[in-house]
Scaffold this motif. Structure first.
Motif: not given
Ligand SMILES: Nc1ncnc2c1ncn2[C@@H]1O[C@H](COP(=O)(O)OP(=O)(O)OP(=O)(O)O)[C@@H](O)[C@H]1O
Length: 245
Positions: A35-41, A161-173, A199-201
């Motif tokens: 998980g990658l977190i941090g305040p806005n900006g 679909a790109a069959e990644p080894q690493l997926l970075i999900a930027d604010e998916a929720m 990696v989830l942001i």
């Protein structure tokens, strides 16, 4: 120790005189859920953009499977196995959901596999990705017909679909209901269990804590904490950054 999949060393990025990233180090072994977190900006999206190649950082290196990614654009990085989803989904509006999956599949997965895929293979793989994301019954729909949560799933499916080894999900929720957030967290954990490093942001702390095996915190472009989630959230500097004390 597991060999690192991603190695970020001293990454710095300025916008004019403003320091957005200040010497960020980050090592992610294959198989982890981070998980990658941090305040806005605080620089989360800037870091993701530097990793995925949409921005060029001025200092430091980014290595993926031990290879320096300098000079490679986003598409080349995707072909190497580093995919990301965007905060604001950007599907091809005039293509069906299945066709939206086909594009990255043919573009990146064929390159990663080193051969052309046959039509039956493409159809099978599209069905597999849609099934993994709970979109099997939406294959012939258009993006504009999707609910917000299905749109988020489509965005993840396109990266997948790109069959990644690493997926970075930027604010998916962002903007989803509690049960929809749970659904996306479960999907991301499922992808990780299928072998993808994720990696989830995210700002939704409940989701971050449910998902993450490790938590990294950025504040003002600097990494201030990195470790077990339960310990990181008790870190005084993290509490200060979140409570504004
Ligand atoms: N293209 C740009 N030009 C100028 N400043 C920028 C640019 N992109 C980002 N910034 C600035 O860099 C800082 C970090 O932004 P970034 O989007 O990386 O933060 P973030 O942690 O992802 O924030 P959020 O959680 O709100 O998405 C912010 O102050 C932002 O205004």
């Amino acid at each position: 120790m597991t060999k690192p999949l991603l190695q970020v060393e001293g990454v710095g990025k300025r916008f004019g005189g403003f320091i957005a990233l200040d010497g960020v180090d980050l090592t992610i072994p294959a198989g982890e859920r981070v998980g990658l977190i941090g305040p806005n900006g605080s620089g989360k999206s800037t870091l993701v953009n530097c990793l995925s190649g949409t921005l060029v950082h001025e200092t430091g290196t980014v290595r993926f499977e031990g290879r320096d990614l300098a000079g490679l654009g986003p598409h080349q990085r995707t072909r190497r196995g580093l995919a990301r989803s965007f905060q604001l989904p950007r599907p091809f509006a005039s293509l069906t959901i299945a066709e939206n999956i086909r594009v990255p599949l043919v573009y990146a997965a064929e390159s990663r596999r080193g051969r052309r895929l046959s039509e039956p293979e493409i159809a099978e793989r599209i069905a597999e990705v849609l099934g993994q994301m709970g979109l099997a019954d939406r294959a012939r729909h258009m993006p504009c017909d999707l609910t917000q949560v299905d749109m988020r799933k489509l965005e993840l499916a396109r990266a997948l679909a790109a069959e990644p080894q690493l997926l970075i999900a930027d604010e998916a929720m962002a903007g989803l209901s509690n049960s929809e957030v749970d659904e996306i967290v479960a999907l991301l954990i499922g992808l990780n269990e299928a072998g993808i490093t994720v990696v989830l942001i995210e700002h939704i702390m409940r989701a971050v804590m449910q998902f993450s095996q490790r938590l990294v915190v950025l504040v003002s472009g600097r990494k201030i904490a990195d470790g077990a989630p339960a310990e990181v959230v008790r870190h005084p500097e993290v509490e200060r950054a979140y409570l504004g004390q």
